[in-house]
Design a protein around this motif. Structure first.
Motif, PDB file in Angstrom:
ATOM      1  N   SER A 265     -29.254   1.608 -20.463  1.00  0.00           N
ATOM      2  CA  SER A 265     -30.253   1.938 -21.483  1.00  0.00           C
ATOM      3  C   SER A 265     -29.867   3.196 -22.247  1.00  0.00           C
ATOM      4  N   TRP A 266     -29.393   4.203 -21.519  1.00  0.00           N
ATOM      5  CA  TRP A 266     -28.982   5.466 -22.154  1.00  0.00           C
ATOM      6  C   TRP A 266     -27.782   5.262 -23.064  1.00  0.00           C
ATOM      7  N   ARG A 267     -26.790   4.495 -22.585  1.00  0.00           N
ATOM      8  CA  ARG A 267     -25.596   4.257 -23.408  1.00  0.00           C
ATOM      9  C   ARG A 267     -25.934   3.445 -24.650  1.00  0.00           C
ATOM     10  N   GLN A 268     -26.835   2.496 -24.530  1.00  0.00           N
ATOM     11  CA  GLN A 268     -27.228   1.711 -25.703  1.00  0.00           C
ATOM     12  C   GLN A 268     -27.890   2.586 -26.758  1.00  0.00           C
ATOM     13  N   GLN A 269     -28.688   3.522 -26.316  1.00  0.00           N
ATOM     14  CA  GLN A 269     -29.348   4.423 -27.266  1.00  0.00           C
ATOM     15  C   GLN A 269     -28.362   5.381 -27.908  1.00  0.00           C
ATOM     16  N   LYS A 270     -27.359   5.805 -27.137  1.00  0.00           N
ATOM     17  CA  LYS A 270     -26.400   6.785 -27.649  1.00  0.00           C
ATOM     18  C   LYS A 270     -25.284   6.151 -28.470  1.00  0.00           C
ATOM     19  N   GLN A 271     -24.777   4.997 -28.002  1.00  0.00           N
ATOM     20  CA  GLN A 271     -23.577   4.422 -28.605  1.00  0.00           C
ATOM     21  C   GLN A 271     -23.792   3.063 -29.246  1.00  0.00           C
ATOM     22  N   GLY A 272     -24.925   2.430 -28.999  1.00  0.00           N
ATOM     23  CA  GLY A 272     -25.075   1.065 -29.471  1.00  0.00           C
ATOM     24  C   GLY A 272     -24.231   0.143 -28.620  1.00  0.00           C
ATOM     25  N   ASP A 273     -23.331  -0.576 -29.231  1.00  0.00           N
ATOM     26  CA  ASP A 273     -22.471  -1.506 -28.499  1.00  0.00           C
ATOM     27  C   ASP A 273     -21.197  -0.793 -28.054  1.00  0.00           C
ATOM     28  N   SER A 274     -20.627  -1.222 -26.912  1.00  0.00           N
ATOM     29  CA  SER A 274     -19.360  -0.684 -26.419  1.00  0.00           C
ATOM     30  C   SER A 274     -18.750  -1.696 -25.468  1.00  0.00           C
ATOM     31  N   ALA A 275     -17.461  -1.510 -25.180  1.00  0.00           N
ATOM     32  CA  ALA A 275     -16.767  -2.435 -24.282  1.00  0.00           C
ATOM     33  C   ALA A 275     -17.394  -2.427 -22.893  1.00  0.00           C
ATOM     34  N   TRP A 276     -17.780  -1.228 -22.406  1.00  0.00           N
ATOM     35  CA  TRP A 276     -18.376  -1.138 -21.074  1.00  0.00           C
ATOM     36  C   TRP A 276     -19.716  -1.866 -21.037  1.00  0.00           C
TER      37      TRP A 276
END
Length: 384
Positions: A265-276
């Protein structure tokens, strides 16, 4: 990332299911017949219920079937190598390095740590093969842990008939039980949800338990088999403790899934989409898995609490005494009852529930371990 499961011919699957049920039936009959002179009606009931449960679990779960068969064969080999002399471990390569309980637990510990690292490596590399290896390592660790428990059970009787007991009587033994149960719960849901990306997170808590168990072994010589105190010499221990640890294992798994949920949830808010993020399950799937884990854990923890009350009435003359362990067990029960209530009646989900599941782990940890460290009472059997 989704792990593909092998498609099985329905007819072949049906035949294997019935063979598995037959094997569990014959195993139960064999155990009851062989130990008829020493089993009372309660223990016979435990054997029958265990066989039914294993038949149900294994009918659609090939991995569990192979785990049970491998654990049974290795345990029987170890028991036959011991014979009637515990000293045989010093003269047998297989016992000394692989199948004696302490050796099996060392293998279990190493394999769980290896599996944890391999799961994270598979996730980082986005490698399906690496994650399959991690699953195999987890199954291997779980099998060695179960072998260790079964062999330790036999070893306790080789020390003396009055000392022999099921290996769930102290912190050392139940930490191993916790590791095995939690791993089995995770492996079940790994197959059910067809994802291996949560393996590293769940196995982190198992690896933590392994580290504690190793410290406890070398620092306190906790691996030495001790006679049971009188209050523990009861058939209730054989059902109360395992039921408790299904609950503990499910709560721990839910907490670690909560950690994964919060990170995603945190990564989605910060980066949107990513490989991880693309390698991880969806938030909806993790939320559902968290809910099902807590629901399962709550059911078994409730059962364990009822069984514990019945045991207390037999051992101490009362169902409830507000002993510190009982009080904290009630706190744990109320915590997860509230979690489920808010989920089912108010529709709460997402980040708040993930945090709640994680905090619940620390509440449970104190009830499980902290009470033994800082408080004393009728349940002071597993002190540090």
């Amino acid at each position: 990332m989704t792990a593909n499961l092998t498609t099985v011919n329905p007819n072949k699957s049906s035949i294997l299911t019935w063979l598995w049920r037959l094997l569990m039936t014959l195993s139960a009959i064999g155990l009851i017949s062989y130990y008829a002179e020493v089993l009372d009606v309660y223990e016979v009931s435990i054997v029958i219920l265990t066989a039914i449960s294993m038949a149900f679990l294994g009918q659609d779960w090939p991995g569990f079937r192979w785990h049970v068969i491998a654990a049974a064969i290795l345990s029987l080999v170890a028991v036959s190598l011991y014979g009637t002399d515990l000293g045989q471990a010093e003269n047998s390569f297989w016992l000394n390095y692989i199948l004696a309980s302490q050796s099996a637990f060392m293998w279990m510990s190493a394999l769980f740590v290896m599996a944890t690292v391999t799961y994270f490596a598979g996730m980082a590399l986005d490698s399906a093969f690496t994650q399959k290896v991690a699953t195999a390592l987890t199954w291997s660790a779980t099998t060695m842990g179960m072998v260790g428990l079964m062999v330790r059970w036999r070893e306790s009787y080789l020390i003396g008939a009055d000392i022999g007991h099921i290996p769930v009587s102290n912190l050392y033994e139940v930490f191993i039980l916790f590791s095995v149960v939690t791993a089995l719960l995770y492996l079940f849901y790994e197959r059910r949800y067809e994802t291996r990306s949560l393996g590293g997170f769940v196995l982190l808590v198992i690896s933590a338990a392994v580290v504690f168990q190793l410290w406890y072994t070398f620092e306190r010589n906790a691996h030495e088999i001790q006679p049971l105190v009188p209050a523990l010499q009861s058939y209730w221990m054989k059902i109360h403790v395992p039921a408790n640890f299904v609950g503990y294992g499910a709560f721990a798994m839910a907490a670690m899934i909560g950690v994964a949920y919060l990170l995603v949830s945190w990564r989605q808010q910060k980066q949107g989409d990513s490989a991880w993020l693309r390698t991880m399950p969806s938030l909806t799937m993790m939320d559902d898995l968290m809910y099902k884990s807590i629901a399962l854990g709550f059911a078994f923890f409730t059962l364990a609490t009822i069984l514990g009350a019945l045991w207390a009435a037999e051992a101490w003359g009362g169902y409830w005494s507000w002993d510190p362990k009982e009080t904290w067990a009630l706190i744990v029960w109320l915590n997860y009852a509230a979690w489920l209530h808010m989920r089912m009646t108010k529709g709460w989900n997402g980040v708040p529930m993930a945090w709640w599941a994680l905090i619940g782990l620390f509440v449970t940890l104190f009830a499980f371990l902290g009470v033994n460290m800082f408080l004393s009472g009728l349940h002071s059997y597993g002190t540090l």
